[in-house]
Design an enzyme around this catalytic site. Sequence first.
Site, PDB file in Angstrom:
ATOM      1  N   CYS A 129       0.817  -1.222   0.000  1.00  0.00           N
ATOM      2  CA  CYS A 129       0.000   0.000   0.000  1.00  0.00           C
ATOM      3  C   CYS A 129       0.845   1.264   0.000  1.00  0.00           C
ATOM      4  O   CYS A 129       0.321   2.367  -0.165  1.00  0.00           O
ATOM      5  CB  CYS A 129      -0.930   0.014   1.206  1.00  0.00           C
ATOM      6  SG  CYS A 129      -1.802  -1.539   1.473  1.00  0.00           S
ATOM      7  N   CYS A 155     -13.860   0.512   6.876  1.00  0.00           N
ATOM      8  CA  CYS A 155     -12.966  -0.032   5.848  1.00  0.00           C
ATOM      9  C   CYS A 155     -12.897   0.897   4.641  1.00  0.00           C
ATOM     10  O   CYS A 155     -13.915   1.414   4.190  1.00  0.00           O
ATOM     11  CB  CYS A 155     -13.455  -1.402   5.388  1.00  0.00           C
ATOM     12  SG  CYS A 155     -13.761  -2.577   6.737  1.00  0.00           S
ATOM     13  N   SER A 156     -11.694   1.097   4.109  1.00  0.00           N
ATOM     14  CA  SER A 156     -11.544   1.927   2.911  1.00  0.00           C
ATOM     15  C   SER A 156     -12.103   1.208   1.697  1.00  0.00           C
ATOM     16  O   SER A 156     -12.379   0.011   1.727  1.00  0.00           O
ATOM     17  CB  SER A 156     -10.078   2.303   2.694  1.00  0.00           C
ATOM     18  OG  SER A 156      -9.278   1.145   2.538  1.00  0.00           O
ATOM     19  N   ILE A 158     -12.498  -0.048  -2.360  1.00  0.00           N
ATOM     20  CA  ILE A 158     -11.772  -0.571  -3.525  1.00  0.00           C
ATOM     21  C   ILE A 158     -11.968   0.429  -4.657  1.00  0.00           C
ATOM     22  O   ILE A 158     -13.093   0.683  -5.083  1.00  0.00           O
ATOM     23  CB  ILE A 158     -12.294  -1.959  -3.908  1.00  0.00           C
ATOM     24  CG1 ILE A 158     -11.954  -2.974  -2.816  1.00  0.00           C
ATOM     25  CG2 ILE A 158     -11.725  -2.402  -5.252  1.00  0.00           C
ATOM     26  CD1 ILE A 158     -12.554  -4.345  -3.031  1.00  0.00           C
ATOM     27  N   LYS A 172     -10.316   6.601   3.575  1.00  0.00           N
ATOM     28  CA  LYS A 172     -11.673   6.188   3.915  1.00  0.00           C
ATOM     29  C   LYS A 172     -12.697   6.797   2.970  1.00  0.00           C
ATOM     30  O   LYS A 172     -13.626   6.125   2.524  1.00  0.00           O
ATOM     31  CB  LYS A 172     -11.975   6.575   5.369  1.00  0.00           C
ATOM     32  CG  LYS A 172     -13.311   6.090   5.888  1.00  0.00           C
ATOM     33  CD  LYS A 172     -13.344   4.583   5.998  1.00  0.00           C
ATOM     34  CE  LYS A 172     -14.735   4.021   5.950  1.00  0.00           C
ATOM     35  NZ  LYS A 172     -15.412   4.168   4.672  1.00  0.00           N
ATOM     36  N   HIS A 174      -8.774   4.217  -2.091  1.00  0.00           N
ATOM     37  CA  HIS A 174      -7.452   3.617  -1.864  1.00  0.00           C
ATOM     38  C   HIS A 174      -7.018   2.753  -3.050  1.00  0.00           C
ATOM     39  O   HIS A 174      -6.843   1.544  -2.925  1.00  0.00           O
ATOM     40  CB  HIS A 174      -7.509   2.801  -0.572  1.00  0.00           C
ATOM     41  CG  HIS A 174      -6.204   2.211  -0.138  1.00  0.00           C
ATOM     42  ND1 HIS A 174      -4.975   2.708  -0.538  1.00  0.00           N
ATOM     43  CD2 HIS A 174      -5.939   1.141   0.672  1.00  0.00           C
ATOM     44  CE1 HIS A 174      -4.020   1.981   0.023  1.00  0.00           C
ATOM     45  NE2 HIS A 174      -4.566   1.022   0.743  1.00  0.00           N
TER      46      HIS A 174
END
Length: 389
Positions: free
Chosen positions: A85, A212-213, A215, A332, A336
């Site tokens: 990441c 959760c971030s 997709i 967030k 990402h």
Amino acid sequence: MEHAQIVGWAHTKFGKSETPGLEGLMAEVVPAALDHAGLGAEDVDGIFVGVFNNGFSPQAFEGALVGMAMDGLRNVPAARLENACATGSAALYAAMDFIAAGRGKVALVVGAEKMTAVPTARAGDIMLSGCYRAEEDQVEAGFAGIFGKIAQTYFQENGDHSEELAMISAKNHRNGLLNPYAHMQKDFGVAFCNTVSDKNPLVAGPLRRTDCSLISDGAAAIIVAAPDVAASLNRAIAFRARNQVNDVLALSRRDVTEFRGARGAWKASLEEAGLTLDDLDMVETHDCFTIAELLEYEAMGLAERGQGGRVIREGISARDGKLPVNPSGGLKSRGHPLGATGVSQHVMAAMQLAGEAGEMQLDDVQLAGVFNMGGAAVANYVSILERVK
């Protein structure tokens, strides 16, 4: 060492892109970044590309795609880097090393990822390769499962902090409303984020969907130049410091709630810059999951271990707080796309320093911190930026 300086940038909107592949995403940002810097393709001495890939696309050899995206760059030396990441920051730091070594005066950095073209389950498995597969391969829910275990351990040690995680999520989504590049521009509010429901189910351990971030697809580009070149251009964002500190990959071999590598990277960069956290006006940090942002409060020194929740409760990290954290909405809200994230974070900070952040703009930003991590705080990058022109 005299660090190269950021002289221009460009950024796509993050989200589900209709652009079919990486080449197209790169083509959206490369000419725009050069134009923003006031430079041409003929001025670029090296190209550094950050793409995680590992199965998101059948096309590898991504460094060569920039020359496909912009014909004037076809003969410029190019290389691709990957560091989970933190892939984008790895590419940026390599470009700066290239200039520091005297190999060139101007470098183009491109971070990109196309993640939504594969099924969600496949995406989860690809991202799990950022963990130690030999021990962590069977974790349910992919990378969310890794951070779910981290959150569960933190709660066992320090009590339930679900509400604080919801507050972090709500803060970042509220900030993201002001970011035209953000994937998710919606203010969910603390109550929604803190309530398990059909629209906000548990994903892994105590983490809900809002923890959760996303997709995402997207790309960002930065032009860095030697200080003598930057002095002749329209803007220059300098690095007061930049450091990378790693930690061991296997979670079984470390205290998973300490983020020791992140703490070390912050310490090294603040010492190099001759600053303390009190000197910073904002931070862009790596909130791939809300528990990560909470632990990063502790790693950067905003709170003692186990006390990160008070940072969000006391409004310290709010947009109008003592140290605004993720005024762009963070991963967030902004999204990402793995290879683009580190480049994007530096762009977001540079925009604030240059006074070019539009509705996101904070008042009188002189010094900004950026924290980008690969894996679960394995590869940790901290930059301290300031405007010099």
